[in-house]
Enzyme design. Structure first.
Site, PDB file in Angstrom:
ATOM      1  N   ARG A  36      -1.744   2.744 -10.446  1.00 50.32           N
ATOM      2  CA  ARG A  36      -2.702   1.624 -10.333  1.00 50.32           C
ATOM      3  C   ARG A  36      -3.017   1.370  -8.867  1.00 50.32           C
ATOM      4  O   ARG A  36      -2.117   1.387  -8.017  1.00 50.32           O
ATOM      5  CB  ARG A  36      -2.105   0.340 -10.907  1.00 50.32           C
ATOM      6  CG  ARG A  36      -1.734   0.441 -12.348  1.00 50.32           C
ATOM      7  CD  ARG A  36      -2.752  -0.205 -13.278  1.00 50.32           C
ATOM      8  NE  ARG A  36      -2.408   0.165 -14.639  1.00 50.32           N
ATOM      9  CZ  ARG A  36      -3.257   0.633 -15.535  1.00 50.32           C
ATOM     10  NH1 ARG A  36      -4.540   0.774 -15.249  1.00 50.32           N
ATOM     11  NH2 ARG A  36      -2.857   0.954 -16.741  1.00 50.32           N
ATOM     12  N   ILE A  38      -3.547  -0.836  -5.735  1.00 49.85           N
ATOM     13  CA  ILE A  38      -2.910  -2.104  -5.364  1.00 49.85           C
ATOM     14  C   ILE A  38      -3.937  -3.230  -5.233  1.00 49.85           C
ATOM     15  O   ILE A  38      -3.600  -4.406  -5.336  1.00 49.85           O
ATOM     16  CB  ILE A  38      -2.114  -1.929  -4.046  1.00 49.85           C
ATOM     17  CG1 ILE A  38      -1.007  -2.958  -3.929  1.00 49.85           C
ATOM     18  CG2 ILE A  38      -3.029  -1.946  -2.832  1.00 49.85           C
ATOM     19  CD1 ILE A  38      -0.010  -2.660  -2.817  1.00 49.85           C
ATOM     20  N   ASN A  94     -13.608   9.349  -1.616  1.00 42.30           N
ATOM     21  CA  ASN A  94     -14.241   9.006  -0.350  1.00 42.30           C
ATOM     22  C   ASN A  94     -13.761   9.970   0.732  1.00 42.30           C
ATOM     23  O   ASN A  94     -12.587  10.329   0.762  1.00 42.30           O
ATOM     24  CB  ASN A  94     -13.884   7.566   0.035  1.00 42.30           C
ATOM     25  CG  ASN A  94     -14.368   6.559  -0.999  1.00 42.30           C
ATOM     26  OD1 ASN A  94     -15.434   6.733  -1.584  1.00 42.30           O
ATOM     27  ND2 ASN A  94     -13.588   5.517  -1.241  1.00 42.30           N
ATOM     28  N   VAL A 103      -7.190   6.050   3.327  1.00 44.05           N
ATOM     29  CA  VAL A 103      -5.910   6.772   3.272  1.00 44.05           C
ATOM     30  C   VAL A 103      -6.210   8.270   3.328  1.00 44.05           C
ATOM     31  O   VAL A 103      -6.818   8.817   2.399  1.00 44.05           O
ATOM     32  CB  VAL A 103      -5.123   6.429   1.990  1.00 44.05           C
ATOM     33  CG1 VAL A 103      -3.797   7.194   1.965  1.00 44.05           C
ATOM     34  CG2 VAL A 103      -4.864   4.922   1.899  1.00 44.05           C
ATOM     35  N   HIS A 107      -7.316  11.709  -2.853  1.00 45.44           N
ATOM     36  CA  HIS A 107      -7.154  10.907  -4.070  1.00 45.44           C
ATOM     37  C   HIS A 107      -8.518  10.635  -4.662  1.00 45.44           C
ATOM     38  O   HIS A 107      -9.533  10.637  -3.960  1.00 45.44           O
ATOM     39  CB  HIS A 107      -6.418   9.590  -3.778  1.00 45.44           C
ATOM     40  CG  HIS A 107      -7.076   8.771  -2.706  1.00 45.44           C
ATOM     41  ND1 HIS A 107      -6.930   9.052  -1.358  1.00 45.44           N
ATOM     42  CD2 HIS A 107      -7.902   7.701  -2.772  1.00 45.44           C
ATOM     43  CE1 HIS A 107      -7.624   8.170  -0.652  1.00 45.44           C
ATOM     44  NE2 HIS A 107      -8.233   7.345  -1.492  1.00 45.44           N
TER      45      HIS A 107
HETATM   46  P1  5GP Z   1      -9.739   4.990   0.039  1.00 49.87           P
HETATM   47  O1  5GP Z   1     -10.160   3.764   0.783  1.00 49.87           O
HETATM   48  O2  5GP Z   1      -8.992   5.933   0.949  1.00 49.87           O
HETATM   49  O3  5GP Z   1     -10.833   5.669  -0.726  1.00 49.87           O
HETATM   50  O4  5GP Z   1      -8.739   4.517  -1.085  1.00 49.87           O
HETATM   51  C1  5GP Z   1      -7.454   4.062  -0.788  1.00 49.87           C
HETATM   52  C2  5GP Z   1      -7.035   3.144  -1.908  1.00 49.87           C
HETATM   53  O5  5GP Z   1      -5.637   2.977  -1.848  1.00 49.87           O
HETATM   54  C3  5GP Z   1      -7.655   1.745  -1.827  1.00 49.87           C
HETATM   55  O6  5GP Z   1      -8.399   1.474  -3.006  1.00 49.87           O
HETATM   56  C4  5GP Z   1      -6.444   0.830  -1.685  1.00 49.87           C
HETATM   57  O7  5GP Z   1      -6.580  -0.374  -2.402  1.00 49.87           O
HETATM   58  C5  5GP Z   1      -5.313   1.670  -2.226  1.00 49.87           C
HETATM   59  N1  5GP Z   1      -4.015   1.403  -1.651  1.00 49.87           N
HETATM   60  C6  5GP Z   1      -3.728   1.164  -0.338  1.00 49.87           C
HETATM   61  N2  5GP Z   1      -2.400   0.989  -0.178  1.00 49.87           N
HETATM   62  C7  5GP Z   1      -1.846   1.135  -1.424  1.00 49.87           C
HETATM   63  C8  5GP Z   1      -0.496   1.062  -1.902  1.00 49.87           C
HETATM   64  O8  5GP Z   1       0.461   0.844  -1.161  1.00 49.87           O
HETATM   65  N3  5GP Z   1      -0.309   1.261  -3.232  1.00 49.87           N
HETATM   66  C9  5GP Z   1      -1.355   1.496  -4.094  1.00 49.87           C
HETATM   67  N4  5GP Z   1      -1.058   1.676  -5.393  1.00 49.87           N
HETATM   68  N5  5GP Z   1      -2.632   1.574  -3.666  1.00 49.87           N
HETATM   69  C10 5GP Z   1      -2.869   1.394  -2.346  1.00 49.87           C
END
Ligand code: 5GP
Ligand code: ZN
Length: 121
Positions: A36, A38, A94, A103, A107
Site C-alpha cells: 500500500r 503510505i 514516473n 523514489v 515502481h
Molecule cells: P514516485 O513519487 O516516486 O512516483 O512514488 C513514490 C511513492 O512512494 C509515493 O506515492 C509515496 O507516497 C510513496 N512512499 C514514500 N515513502 C513511502 C514509504 O515509506 N512506504 C510506502 N508504502 N510508500 C511510500
C-alpha cells in the site's frame, strides 16, 4: 548491466523489499512486491516495487520483458482482488524529476476506485 541492480543500502524501496522498513503487503511475485502507498491518492493505491534496484523505467530493456509481464500480471490480479477491475484503473510509472518520481527505485502505481482525469497534472 548487472551493477545497476545491486541492492542500494540507502534506497528506501530496497530497504522495504528487504523488510528493514515496515510496509503493508498486498501481494508478491518472484521479482516484484506490492504494498500500500503510505500516502494514497485514490481509494485503492498500491505500489508494485521490483525486488531488484533498478533506478527507473529509463533503465529497462528488452531483457526485462518477463519482469514487466510479471508486474502487469500482478497488477491485474490485485485490481480484481481490490474490486476495481470492472470500473477500470491506472498503472503508471514516473521517471525523473519532471515525471514526478520521488523514489529512484522502479515502481508502478496501481490507482483505482475513482474516475481518473487525463492528462495528469
Ligand atoms: P514516485 O513519487 O516516486 O512516483 O512514488 C513514490 C511513492 O512512494 C509515493 O506515492 C509515496 O507516497 C510513496 N512512499 C514514500 N515513502 C513511502 C514509504 O515509506 N512506504 C510506502 N508504502 N510508500 C511510500
Ligand atoms: Zn532500491
Amino acid at each position: 548491466m548487472s551493477e545497476r541492480r545491486d541492492r542500494d543500502p540507502g534506497c528506501l524501496f530496497c530497504r522495504i523489499v528487504a523488510g528493514e522498513i515496515p510496509s503493508e503487503p498486498v501481494a508478491e511475485a518472484d521479482d516484484v512486491i506490492a504494498i500500500r502507498d503510505i500516502s494514497p491518492r485514490a481509494p485503492s493505491h498500491v505500489l508494485l516495487v521490483t525486488r531488484e534496484h533498478i533506478p527507473s523505467a529509463a533503465d529497462l530493456g528488452a531483457a526485462d520483458g518477463p519482469l514487466l509481464g510479471s508486474v502487469f500480471e500482478l497488477a491485474a490480479s490485485i485490481a480484481r482482488a481490490e474490486g476495481i477491475a470492472e470500473t477500470g484503473y491506472r498503472v503508471v510509472t514516473n521517471v525523473g524529476e519532471w515525471g514526478g518520481q520521488t523514489v529512484p527505485h522502479l515502481h508502478f502505481h496501481l490507482l483505482g476506485g475513482r474516475s481518473m482525469s487525463w492528462p495528469p497534472g
